[in-house]
Motif scaffolding. Structure first.
Motif, mmCIF file in Angstrom:
data_model
loop_
_atom_site.group_PDB
_atom_site.id
_atom_site.type_symbol
_atom_site.label_atom_id
_atom_site.label_comp_id
_atom_site.label_asym_id
_atom_site.label_seq_id
_atom_site.Cartn_x
_atom_site.Cartn_y
_atom_site.Cartn_z
ATOM 1 N N LEU A 1 14.826 30.694 -9.908
ATOM 2 C CA LEU A 1 14.679 30.912 -8.473
ATOM 3 C C LEU A 1 13.259 31.387 -8.141
ATOM 4 N N ALA A 2 12.749 32.321 -8.924
ATOM 5 C CA ALA A 2 11.393 32.833 -8.691
ATOM 6 C C ALA A 2 10.351 31.741 -8.916
ATOM 7 N N LEU A 3 10.545 30.922 -9.947
ATOM 8 C CA LEU A 3 9.612 29.833 -10.237
ATOM 9 C C LEU A 3 9.544 28.844 -9.074
ATOM 10 N N LEU A 4 10.719 28.442 -8.565
ATOM 11 C CA LEU A 4 10.758 27.476 -7.474
ATOM 12 C C LEU A 4 10.245 28.091 -6.175
ATOM 13 N N GLU B 1 5.165 28.013 2.255
ATOM 14 C CA GLU B 1 5.872 28.826 3.246
ATOM 15 C C GLU B 1 6.780 28.000 4.165
ATOM 16 N N GLY B 2 6.711 26.678 4.049
ATOM 17 C CA GLY B 2 7.582 25.835 4.855
ATOM 18 C C GLY B 2 8.977 25.650 4.262
ATOM 19 N N TRP B 3 9.216 26.259 3.098
ATOM 20 C CA TRP B 3 10.492 26.082 2.409
ATOM 21 C C TRP B 3 11.156 27.431 2.139
ATOM 22 N N ASN B 4 12.478 27.403 2.034
ATOM 23 C CA ASN B 4 13.262 28.538 1.544
ATOM 24 C C ASN B 4 13.966 28.127 0.257
ATOM 25 N N ALA B 5 13.876 28.947 -0.770
ATOM 26 C CA ALA B 5 14.605 28.727 -2.019
ATOM 27 C C ALA B 5 15.684 29.794 -2.125
ATOM 28 N N ALA B 6 16.909 29.372 -2.449
ATOM 29 C CA ALA B 6 18.024 30.322 -2.498
ATOM 30 C C ALA B 6 19.009 29.919 -3.580
ATOM 31 N N MET B 7 19.765 30.898 -4.054
ATOM 32 C CA MET B 7 20.840 30.615 -4.994
ATOM 33 C C MET B 7 21.968 29.900 -4.253
ATOM 34 N N ASP B 8 22.192 28.649 -4.611
ATOM 35 C CA ASP B 8 23.254 27.845 -3.996
ATOM 36 C C ASP B 8 23.580 26.741 -4.992
ATOM 37 N N PRO B 9 24.377 27.054 -6.029
ATOM 38 C CA PRO B 9 24.574 26.132 -7.151
ATOM 39 C C PRO B 9 25.108 24.760 -6.735
ATOM 40 N N CYS B 10 24.553 23.751 -7.378
ATOM 41 C CA CYS B 10 25.044 22.381 -7.248
ATOM 42 C C CYS B 10 26.002 22.133 -8.402
#
Length: 212
Positions: A180-183, A189-198
């Motif tokens: 998560l930290a890497l991504l 800043e135009g993106w949000n990365a979050a824990m949301d498993p596929c």
């Protein structure tokens, strides 16, 4: 046959360029892929696609099942068709032999025992931000190159593959937090990365900021 010989055999199946394109298409798809769709995606005939898809199944690279693609049931619905999906197994080979997975497992165990999660996440975020290709701004293309196999699910960019799958299975909190930290570092800043498993894929999903 040794494990190395087996890996060489499996990877040798991918020496055919049509077979490689078919494997990449099916492996990156969020769901099962039929023969017609696979053939159209790579620009070959259905019969040729069927031949190569079944070779990939024989090699253990794809799994196959049967279902009616029409969505209908009962009389007149037609026979179930073969559909393909990426197999769960991993196939790696190194010449000469290397054992980076063993080193990675030992390092993860030490970091996990020492409780250095925050330090690892900080290092991962910095590494993501310092990635020279991340500065280009095409995050989706970068994720493809890094093996995440991204695909759009509505307004969410999900990741079909976890490049750290084996370690994430053994150290889920540690490795998923690092990922998560890497991504987050790779994304601007135009993106949000979050824990949301596929399901069957990566634990992280991304979405565009409202103003991104």
């Amino acid at each position: 046959m040794t494990a190395e010989d087996s890996a060489f055999t499996v990877l040798g199946v991918l020496s055919d360029p049509v077979r490689r394109r078919l494997y990449r298409h099916v492996a990156a798809a969020p769901g099962e892929v039929g023969r017609d769709a696979a053939a159209e995606a790579v620009g070959v005939s259905r019969s040729l696609a069927a031949h190569h898809l079944d070779k990939l199944v024989d090699a253990g690279l794809l799994d196959v099942s049967f279902r009616r693609l029409s969505g209908k049931a009962g009389p007149g619905a037609g026979r179930p068709a073969k559909v393909y999906r990426r197999a769960d197994g991993e196939h790696t080979v190194s010449v000469p032999p290397r054992s980076y997975d063993a080193a990675g497992r030992l390092l993860a165990e030490v970091v996990d025992r020492a409780g250095l999660d925050r330090e690892l996440q900080a290092a991962a975020r910095a590494a993501g931000a310092a990635d020279p290709e991340a500065a280009a701004g095409d995050l989706e293309e970068l994720l493809k190159e890094r093996g995440y196999q991204p695909f759009w699910d509505g307004e969410t960019l999900r990741l079909r593959n976890c490049p750290f799958h084996t370690l994430a299975d053994e150290f889920p909190a540690l490795i998923c937090g690092m990922n998560l930290a890497l991504l987050d570092g790779m994304a601007d800043e135009g993106w949000n990365a979050a824990m949301d498993p596929c399901p069957g894929g990566c634990c992280v999903a991304l979405s565009k900021n409202n103003g991104g």
